[in-house]
Design a protein around this motif. Structure first.
Motif, PDB file in Angstrom:
ATOM      1  N   SER A  62      38.493  61.851  61.032  1.00 49.40           N
ATOM      2  CA  SER A  62      38.099  62.957  60.155  1.00 49.40           C
ATOM      3  C   SER A  62      38.075  64.301  60.888  1.00 49.40           C
ATOM      4  O   SER A  62      38.016  65.356  60.252  1.00 49.40           O
ATOM      5  N   THR A  88      42.940  67.976  61.451  1.00 53.27           N
ATOM      6  CA  THR A  88      43.188  68.910  60.359  1.00 53.27           C
ATOM      7  C   THR A  88      44.321  68.397  59.481  1.00 53.27           C
ATOM      8  O   THR A  88      45.141  67.569  59.914  1.00 53.27           O
ATOM      9  N   ARG A  89      44.366  68.899  58.276  1.00 52.55           N
ATOM     10  CA  ARG A  89      45.457  68.560  57.354  1.00 52.55           C
ATOM     11  C   ARG A  89      46.801  68.928  57.994  1.00 52.55           C
ATOM     12  O   ARG A  89      47.775  68.189  57.893  1.00 52.55           O
ATOM     13  N   GLU A  90      46.841  70.092  58.653  1.00 46.44           N
ATOM     14  CA  GLU A  90      48.074  70.560  59.282  1.00 46.44           C
ATOM     15  C   GLU A  90      48.540  69.590  60.372  1.00 46.44           C
ATOM     16  O   GLU A  90      49.730  69.312  60.490  1.00 46.44           O
ATOM     17  N   LEU A 123      48.011  66.404  60.511  1.00 39.10           N
ATOM     18  CA  LEU A 123      48.531  65.189  59.872  1.00 39.10           C
ATOM     19  C   LEU A 123      49.915  65.423  59.277  1.00 39.10           C
ATOM     20  O   LEU A 123      50.815  64.586  59.433  1.00 39.10           O
ATOM     21  N   VAL A 124      50.118  66.558  58.608  1.00 37.83           N
ATOM     22  CA  VAL A 124      51.424  66.858  58.010  1.00 37.83           C
ATOM     23  C   VAL A 124      52.483  67.025  59.101  1.00 37.83           C
ATOM     24  O   VAL A 124      53.591  66.473  58.997  1.00 37.83           O
ATOM     25  N   SER A 145      44.285  57.063  53.605  1.00 42.09           N
ATOM     26  CA  SER A 145      43.965  58.486  53.457  1.00 42.09           C
ATOM     27  C   SER A 145      44.854  59.339  54.355  1.00 42.09           C
ATOM     28  O   SER A 145      45.370  60.379  53.933  1.00 42.09           O
ATOM     29  N   ALA A 146      45.049  58.909  55.591  1.00 39.26           N
ATOM     30  CA  ALA A 146      45.916  59.644  56.509  1.00 39.26           C
ATOM     31  C   ALA A 146      47.360  59.625  56.013  1.00 39.26           C
ATOM     32  O   ALA A 146      48.063  60.637  56.084  1.00 39.26           O
ATOM     33  N   THR A 190      47.869  62.153  53.183  1.00 39.30           N
ATOM     34  CA  THR A 190      47.937  63.522  53.674  1.00 39.30           C
ATOM     35  C   THR A 190      49.214  63.783  54.461  1.00 39.30           C
ATOM     36  O   THR A 190      49.928  64.755  54.201  1.00 39.30           O
ATOM     37  N   LEU A 197      52.262  63.544  52.116  1.00 35.80           N
ATOM     38  CA  LEU A 197      52.128  64.244  50.833  1.00 35.80           C
ATOM     39  C   LEU A 197      52.272  63.290  49.652  1.00 35.80           C
ATOM     40  O   LEU A 197      52.982  63.561  48.692  1.00 35.80           O
ATOM     41  N   PRO A 247      49.550  61.793  47.456  1.00 38.06           N
ATOM     42  CA  PRO A 247      48.123  61.707  47.131  1.00 38.06           C
ATOM     43  C   PRO A 247      47.704  60.463  46.354  1.00 38.06           C
ATOM     44  O   PRO A 247      46.528  60.114  46.365  1.00 38.06           O
TER      45      PRO A 247
END
Length: 165
Positions: free
Chosen positions: A78, A81-83, A85-86, A110-111, A114, A117, A119
């Protein structure tokens, strides 16, 4: 950052979210004693015996490998950051193309949602490929993931294993 475990002709490339602090300290994937990856791998039939994290180098002899979405170690996923992971998902696609596994097994829905992309993704086989490999999402084996037991994680790994036959 810890090294990937790769080899020729991989059936499955298991992909963790990122290394934990114990993994970073030891250089071995899924090194924390409460992590259920190694026991689930054995119970699902992927390995003939329970391997210790320090034996990760044996995985390619079973057609298996390990990598991570994000190379940066943290105490909890957790903290990413989202960035991160992307970006990790994009880098992973290149790594999979190069390594050539039949299946990319992402350990954490969840990972995966993200990083790729997606969801609405769920545990199990996905209807797409990455780098030429089928994708299968597995539960996160971390001891922090209390929603899944060792038996249910091993069961999902067993479903993946059966799909390779």
């Amino acid at each position: 950052m810890i090294d990937d475990v790769l080899g020729p002709s991989l059936d499955v490339l298991f992909c963790g979210i990122n290394p934990g602090l114990m993994s970073e300290a030891t250089g071995h994937h899924f090194a924390r004693p409460g992590n259920r990856f190694w026991p689930a791998l054995h119970l699902s039939g992927f390995t003939p015996r329970l391997l210790a994290p320090a034996e990760q180098h044996l995985l390619p002899s079973y057609g298996l490998g390990i990598t991570n979405i994000v190379p940066r170690a943290s105490a909890k996923a957790s903290e990413l950051t989202r960035e991160e992971l992307v970006e990790g998902g994009a880098a992973l696609a290149s790594k999979v193309t190069e390594a050539g596994p039949k299946v990319l097994a992402v350990l954490g829905v969840s990972a995966y949602r993200t990083a790729f992309l997606r969801p609405k993704a769920r545990i199990g086989p996905q209807g797409e490929t990455v780098g030429g490999a089928r994708i299968w999402v597995l539960p996160n084996p971390s001891g922090l993931n209390a929603h899944w037991t060792l038996a249910t994680i091993a069961g999902e790994m067993g479903r993946l294993r059966a799909s390779l036959a």
